[in-house]
Design a protein around this motif. Structure first.
Motif, PDB file in Angstrom:
ATOM      1  N   GLY A 103       0.789  -1.219   0.000  1.00 61.30           N
ATOM      2  CA  GLY A 103       0.000   0.000   0.000  1.00 61.30           C
ATOM      3  C   GLY A 103       0.820   1.267   0.000  1.00 61.30           C
ATOM      4  O   GLY A 103       0.314   2.344   0.330  1.00 61.30           O
ATOM      5  N   GLU A 104       2.087   1.172  -0.394  1.00 61.27           N
ATOM      6  CA  GLU A 104       2.974   2.329  -0.360  1.00 61.27           C
ATOM      7  C   GLU A 104       3.188   2.959  -1.735  1.00 61.27           C
ATOM      8  O   GLU A 104       3.767   4.044  -1.837  1.00 61.27           O
ATOM      9  CB  GLU A 104       4.324   1.920   0.249  1.00 61.27           C
ATOM     10  CG  GLU A 104       4.191   1.411   1.678  1.00 61.27           C
ATOM     11  CD  GLU A 104       5.512   0.923   2.245  1.00 61.27           C
ATOM     12  OE1 GLU A 104       6.564   1.365   1.738  1.00 61.27           O
ATOM     13  OE2 GLU A 104       5.492   0.107   3.180  1.00 61.27           O
ATOM     14  N   LEU A 105       2.755   2.280  -2.774  1.00 64.23           N
ATOM     15  CA  LEU A 105       2.891   2.799  -4.137  1.00 64.23           C
ATOM     16  C   LEU A 105       1.609   2.499  -4.892  1.00 64.23           C
ATOM     17  O   LEU A 105       1.076   1.389  -4.819  1.00 64.23           O
ATOM     18  CB  LEU A 105       4.080   2.132  -4.850  1.00 64.23           C
ATOM     19  CG  LEU A 105       4.335   2.542  -6.300  1.00 64.23           C
ATOM     20  CD1 LEU A 105       4.695   4.027  -6.388  1.00 64.23           C
ATOM     21  CD2 LEU A 105       5.449   1.700  -6.910  1.00 64.23           C
ATOM     22  N   TRP A 106       1.089   3.516  -5.593  1.00 66.08           N
ATOM     23  CA  TRP A 106      -0.156   3.327  -6.328  1.00 66.08           C
ATOM     24  C   TRP A 106      -0.020   2.208  -7.355  1.00 66.08           C
ATOM     25  O   TRP A 106       0.957   2.130  -8.097  1.00 66.08           O
ATOM     26  CB  TRP A 106      -0.534   4.626  -7.038  1.00 66.08           C
ATOM     27  CG  TRP A 106      -0.766   5.769  -6.112  1.00 66.08           C
ATOM     28  CD1 TRP A 106      -1.765   5.897  -5.190  1.00 66.08           C
ATOM     29  CD2 TRP A 106       0.031   6.957  -5.998  1.00 66.08           C
ATOM     30  NE1 TRP A 106      -1.650   7.088  -4.511  1.00 66.08           N
ATOM     31  CE2 TRP A 106      -0.555   7.762  -4.985  1.00 66.08           C
ATOM     32  CE3 TRP A 106       1.172   7.426  -6.647  1.00 66.08           C
ATOM     33  CZ2 TRP A 106      -0.042   8.997  -4.614  1.00 66.08           C
ATOM     34  CZ3 TRP A 106       1.702   8.653  -6.274  1.00 66.08           C
ATOM     35  CH2 TRP A 106       1.094   9.421  -5.282  1.00 66.08           C
ATOM     36  N   TRP A 107      -1.045   1.365  -7.440  1.00 66.34           N
ATOM     37  CA  TRP A 107      -1.016   0.241  -8.364  1.00 66.34           C
ATOM     38  C   TRP A 107      -0.934   0.702  -9.819  1.00 66.34           C
ATOM     39  O   TRP A 107      -0.301   0.050 -10.649  1.00 66.34           O
ATOM     40  CB  TRP A 107      -2.245  -0.653  -8.175  1.00 66.34           C
ATOM     41  CG  TRP A 107      -2.059  -1.726  -7.140  1.00 66.34           C
ATOM     42  CD1 TRP A 107      -2.601  -1.772  -5.896  1.00 66.34           C
ATOM     43  CD2 TRP A 107      -1.258  -2.900  -7.271  1.00 66.34           C
ATOM     44  NE1 TRP A 107      -2.203  -2.897  -5.237  1.00 66.34           N
ATOM     45  CE2 TRP A 107      -1.380  -3.614  -6.056  1.00 66.34           C
ATOM     46  CE3 TRP A 107      -0.459  -3.419  -8.287  1.00 66.34           C
ATOM     47  CZ2 TRP A 107      -0.724  -4.833  -5.836  1.00 66.34           C
ATOM     48  CZ3 TRP A 107       0.198  -4.624  -8.073  1.00 66.34           C
ATOM     49  CH2 TRP A 107       0.069  -5.321  -6.862  1.00 66.34           C
ATOM     50  N   TRP A 108      -1.551   1.837 -10.146  1.00 60.59           N
ATOM     51  CA  TRP A 108      -1.538   2.272 -11.541  1.00 60.59           C
ATOM     52  C   TRP A 108      -0.125   2.633 -11.994  1.00 60.59           C
ATOM     53  O   TRP A 108       0.223   2.468 -13.171  1.00 60.59           O
ATOM     54  CB  TRP A 108      -2.503   3.442 -11.759  1.00 60.59           C
ATOM     55  CG  TRP A 108      -2.136   4.734 -11.090  1.00 60.59           C
ATOM     56  CD1 TRP A 108      -2.535   5.164  -9.862  1.00 60.59           C
ATOM     57  CD2 TRP A 108      -1.298   5.772 -11.631  1.00 60.59           C
ATOM     58  NE1 TRP A 108      -2.001   6.408  -9.590  1.00 60.59           N
ATOM     59  CE2 TRP A 108      -1.241   6.813 -10.662  1.00 60.59           C
ATOM     60  CE3 TRP A 108      -0.607   5.931 -12.823  1.00 60.59           C
ATOM     61  CZ2 TRP A 108      -0.508   7.981 -10.852  1.00 60.59           C
ATOM     62  CZ3 TRP A 108       0.128   7.103 -13.015  1.00 60.59           C
ATOM     63  CH2 TRP A 108       0.166   8.109 -12.047  1.00 60.59           C
ATOM     64  N   VAL A 109       0.709   3.090 -11.052  1.00 56.91           N
ATOM     65  CA  VAL A 109       2.113   3.382 -11.379  1.00 56.91           C
ATOM     66  C   VAL A 109       2.848   2.078 -11.680  1.00 56.91           C
ATOM     67  O   VAL A 109       3.560   1.959 -12.687  1.00 56.91           O
ATOM     68  CB  VAL A 109       2.801   4.129 -10.218  1.00 56.91           C
ATOM     69  CG1 VAL A 109       4.305   4.273 -10.495  1.00 56.91           C
ATOM     70  CG2 VAL A 109       2.166   5.493 -10.009  1.00 56.91           C
ATOM     71  N   THR A 110       2.671   1.096 -10.812  1.00 51.79           N
ATOM     72  CA  THR A 110       3.319  -0.206 -11.003  1.00 51.79           C
ATOM     73  C   THR A 110       2.886  -0.847 -12.310  1.00 51.79           C
ATOM     74  O   THR A 110       3.717  -1.343 -13.086  1.00 51.79           O
ATOM     75  CB  THR A 110       2.974  -1.138  -9.827  1.00 51.79           C
ATOM     76  OG1 THR A 110       3.571  -0.626  -8.633  1.00 51.79           O
ATOM     77  CG2 THR A 110       3.482  -2.547 -10.076  1.00 51.79           C
ATOM     78  N   ILE A 111       1.581  -0.822 -12.584  1.00 51.73           N
ATOM     79  CA  ILE A 111       1.066  -1.450 -13.795  1.00 51.73           C
ATOM     80  C   ILE A 111       1.582  -0.743 -15.045  1.00 51.73           C
ATOM     81  O   ILE A 111       1.976  -1.384 -16.032  1.00 51.73           O
ATOM     82  CB  ILE A 111      -0.482  -1.457 -13.778  1.00 51.73           C
ATOM     83  CG1 ILE A 111      -0.977  -2.400 -12.674  1.00 51.73           C
ATOM     84  CG2 ILE A 111      -1.032  -1.878 -15.142  1.00 51.73           C
ATOM     85  CD1 ILE A 111      -2.469  -2.338 -12.445  1.00 51.73           C
ATOM     86  N   THR A 112       1.604   0.589 -15.019  1.00 55.48           N
ATOM     87  CA  THR A 112       2.093   1.347 -16.175  1.00 55.48           C
ATOM     88  C   THR A 112       3.539   1.006 -16.489  1.00 55.48           C
ATOM     89  O   THR A 112       3.905   0.753 -17.649  1.00 55.48           O
ATOM     90  CB  THR A 112       1.980   2.861 -15.916  1.00 55.48           C
ATOM     91  OG1 THR A 112       0.610   3.202 -15.699  1.00 55.48           O
ATOM     92  CG2 THR A 112       2.495   3.649 -17.118  1.00 55.48           C
ATOM     93  N   ILE A 113       4.378   0.978 -15.467  1.00 54.16           N
ATOM     94  CA  ILE A 113       5.800   0.670 -15.675  1.00 54.16           C
ATOM     95  C   ILE A 113       5.988  -0.760 -16.150  1.00 54.16           C
ATOM     96  O   ILE A 113       6.757  -1.027 -17.090  1.00 54.16           O
ATOM     97  CB  ILE A 113       6.600   0.917 -14.386  1.00 54.16           C
ATOM     98  CG1 ILE A 113       6.610   2.417 -14.048  1.00 54.16           C
ATOM     99  CG2 ILE A 113       8.037   0.402 -14.531  1.00 54.16           C
ATOM    100  CD1 ILE A 113       7.317   2.761 -12.746  1.00 54.16           C
ATOM    101  N   LEU A 114       5.267  -1.704 -15.541  1.00 51.86           N
ATOM    102  CA  LEU A 114       5.429  -3.102 -15.923  1.00 51.86           C
ATOM    103  C   LEU A 114       4.936  -3.365 -17.347  1.00 51.86           C
ATOM    104  O   LEU A 114       5.558  -4.138 -18.086  1.00 51.86           O
ATOM    105  CB  LEU A 114       4.690  -4.005 -14.935  1.00 51.86           C
ATOM    106  CG  LEU A 114       5.266  -4.077 -13.522  1.00 51.86           C
ATOM    107  CD1 LEU A 114       4.473  -5.059 -12.671  1.00 51.86           C
ATOM    108  CD2 LEU A 114       6.739  -4.499 -13.561  1.00 51.86           C
ATOM    109  N   VAL A 115       3.826  -2.741 -17.718  1.00 47.54           N
ATOM    110  CA  VAL A 115       3.319  -2.912 -19.080  1.00 47.54           C
ATOM    111  C   VAL A 115       4.337  -2.392 -20.087  1.00 47.54           C
ATOM    112  O   VAL A 115       4.591  -3.016 -21.125  1.00 47.54           O
ATOM    113  CB  VAL A 115       1.967  -2.195 -19.258  1.00 47.54           C
ATOM    114  CG1 VAL A 115       1.596  -2.099 -20.742  1.00 47.54           C
ATOM    115  CG2 VAL A 115       0.872  -2.934 -18.497  1.00 47.54           C
TER     116      VAL A 115
END
Length: 201
Positions: A103-115
């Motif tokens: 819960g320390e980093l927004w999921w949309w940031v993680t998903i954008t970078i991983l995609v």
């Protein structure tokens, strides 16, 4: 295997590098450190966070060292070409996902970078038949910003404004360089096909 440059004395090509070399060993060490890093990331207390940060830093440093060794000592191998990006994506991906789970980093940031990372990796496999697009300064900046931003998120302490700013910069450069790679890949394919090479470059 990659054949080395000609020997200055004999004029013949140097022997190809074997799979068992120090560059590939560092790559495998980086992969082996990932589960250790994840375990420490989810450990409670400041000590666990600092230990996770130390492991992440060591693993990130090996990424730079193994690449330099492979190029300078002619240790580039087919195994390394495959394992090195896998090690990089596994390390940064596990860090981003772990931070989002906590819960320390927004999921949309993680998903954008991983995609972006996974998509461009797959695209590289597609366009390799037309040629190789060299690593750009933007790509190196992207990697540096991602590592710095992730490190700040792992580090304990009231650093939120700095974390947000650095991760925002990393996200922006990640997206921009991804779009740039798409354009370069399209141009490479178009130029190759229009030149009548038929994609065999």
């Amino acid at each position: 295997m990659t054949t080395g440059p000609p020997d200055p004395l004999t004029g013949s090509a140097a022997a190809p590098a074997g799979v068992y070399n120090v560059a590939n060993l560092l790559t495998m060490v980086r992969i082996a450190l990932v589960p250790v890093f994840v375990w420490l990331l989810f450990a409670e207390g400041t000590g666990g966070r600092l230990a996770a940060l130390a492991v992440f830093a060591v693993a990130s440093i090996t990424d730079h060292i193994d690449g330099e060794l492979a190029r300078r000592r002619n240790l580039v191998t087919d195994f390394g070409k495959i394992a090195d990006p896998i090690a990089d994506k596994t390390l940064t991906g596990s860090a981003l996902i772990g931070l989002s789970v906590l819960g320390e980093l927004w999921w949309w940031v993680t998903i954008t970078i991983l995609v972006r990372e996974i998509g461009i990796t797959l695209l590289r496999l597609v366009v390799i038949r037309y040629g190789v697009i060299p690593a750009s300064k933007g790509g190196k900046l992207k990697t540096a910003l991602q590592i710095l931003a992730i490190g700040l998120y792992i580090m304990p302490g009231p650093l939120d404004p700095l974390r947000w700013t650095t991760m925002g910069a990393a996200l922006l450069v990640t997206v921009v360089t991804g779009l740039d790679y798409l354009v370069q890949a399209w141009r490479l394919r178009r130029e190759t096909l229009s030149g009548g090479v038929g994609g065999t470059v």
